[in-house]
Write a protein that holds these residues in place. Sequence first.
Motif, PDB file in Angstrom:
ATOM      1  N   ILE A   1       6.104   3.420  -8.208  1.00  0.00           N
ATOM      2  CA  ILE A   1       5.510   3.772  -9.508  1.00  0.00           C
ATOM      3  C   ILE A   1       5.668   5.259  -9.787  1.00  0.00           C
ATOM      4  N   LYS A   2       5.429   6.090  -8.805  1.00  0.00           N
ATOM      5  CA  LYS A   2       5.514   7.541  -9.001  1.00  0.00           C
ATOM      6  C   LYS A   2       6.954   8.023  -9.112  1.00  0.00           C
ATOM      7  N   THR A   3       7.843   7.441  -8.320  1.00  0.00           N
ATOM      8  CA  THR A   3       9.235   7.924  -8.295  1.00  0.00           C
ATOM      9  C   THR A   3      10.007   7.504  -9.527  1.00  0.00           C
ATOM     10  N   PHE A   4       9.870   6.244  -9.946  1.00  0.00           N
ATOM     11  CA  PHE A   4      10.679   5.710 -11.040  1.00  0.00           C
ATOM     12  C   PHE A   4       9.905   5.577 -12.352  1.00  0.00           C
TER      13      PHE A   4
ATOM     14  N   SER B   1       0.788  -1.224   0.000  1.00  0.00           N
ATOM     15  CA  SER B   1       0.000   0.000   0.000  1.00  0.00           C
ATOM     16  C   SER B   1       0.826   1.283   0.000  1.00  0.00           C
ATOM     17  N   ILE B   2       2.068   1.223   0.464  1.00  0.00           N
ATOM     18  CA  ILE B   2       2.899   2.433   0.532  1.00  0.00           C
ATOM     19  C   ILE B   2       4.034   2.393  -0.497  1.00  0.00           C
ATOM     20  N   MET B   3       4.817   1.325  -0.474  1.00  0.00           N
ATOM     21  CA  MET B   3       5.957   1.243  -1.378  1.00  0.00           C
ATOM     22  C   MET B   3       5.536   1.099  -2.836  1.00  0.00           C
TER      23      MET B   3
ATOM     24  N   VAL C   1       4.578  -1.111 -12.687  1.00  0.00           N
ATOM     25  CA  VAL C   1       4.249  -1.931 -11.514  1.00  0.00           C
ATOM     26  C   VAL C   1       5.257  -1.648 -10.410  1.00  0.00           C
ATOM     27  N   GLY C   2       4.758  -1.461  -9.218  1.00  0.00           N
ATOM     28  CA  GLY C   2       5.651  -1.213  -8.085  1.00  0.00           C
ATOM     29  C   GLY C   2       5.913  -2.422  -7.218  1.00  0.00           C
TER      30      GLY C   2
END
Length: 306
Positions: free
Chosen positions: A150-153, A143-145, A157-158
């Motif tokens: 996804i947003k940072t890199f 739920s957090i990572m 898929v995260g």
Amino acid sequence: MSGAVNKAADFDRRNRDWYVDRAVQSLVFIGGISAIVFIVGIFIFITREGLGFVTSDFDAAEFFLSPNWRPTSDANPSYGILALMAGTASVTGLAMLVAIPFSLGAAIFIAEFASGRTREILKILVELLAAIPSVVWGFIGLSIMNPLIIKTFNVPVGLNVLNAGVILGLMAAPIMTSIAEDALKAVPDRYREAAEAMGATRWQVIRKCVLPAARNGLLGAVLLGVGRGFGETMAVLMATGHAVNIPSSVFDSVRALTATIAAELGETAVGSQHYQALFTIGIFLFLITFVINLAADLIVRGVRNQ
């Protein structure tokens, strides 16, 4: 003379205290030997369930070198765990890259720089971090990572090696910190005093004197962290994406050996080839983690004896 004889007879008499002492000794012995009995019993059970797969049509080359894990295929089921081993190794390796700097840095600070109340508070916080359930770490990864990666890199898929590696590294850090701190505190103070008498700074004492003297204990801490990484299930299952894949980057989804057993064992028919193959993976994992933890324990015991 008669009084001395009577006193000796009183000492030899089997009274209530003698029986209580014998009962406590027996309970302690049973408690100590039960761990060995349970481990042997678990290994016998796993071996019995997976022995049919090993003794029937077992192909070691396919099992260990094939990346194709398709146990439910009707036409051509395959039981290759190379991709699963690669996923487990990649996640554990990244976890160690995360955990080793944090755990050793925390151990050095607690053992060499912190004092009094600060040291006790930090040790309690480390123990509390180790008490967090693995499923909670899995929820953090899910739920957090996951959205953060996804947003940072800017990846689709995260749930991948990076996610699971960071989560697993944070999970392994507390036990590594505790063992590493014990190893650093086991270094005699005369080593530090001799180095300081020669004009060494605080960091020079740690880097050139304390760390080399505690290297075996630090190695044992790292090995225990590796064993924790290989044996972790729920957090890895929730954070890796659970895709049978040999990763080429940290953003690839993978599947671990332990997660495969947890996800598939409940859906297989008891006694089937798929069922036995999962227990064969369990035998393989048991042997790996047993060797890693045994090596770490022997190293740590050697440091304490020195």
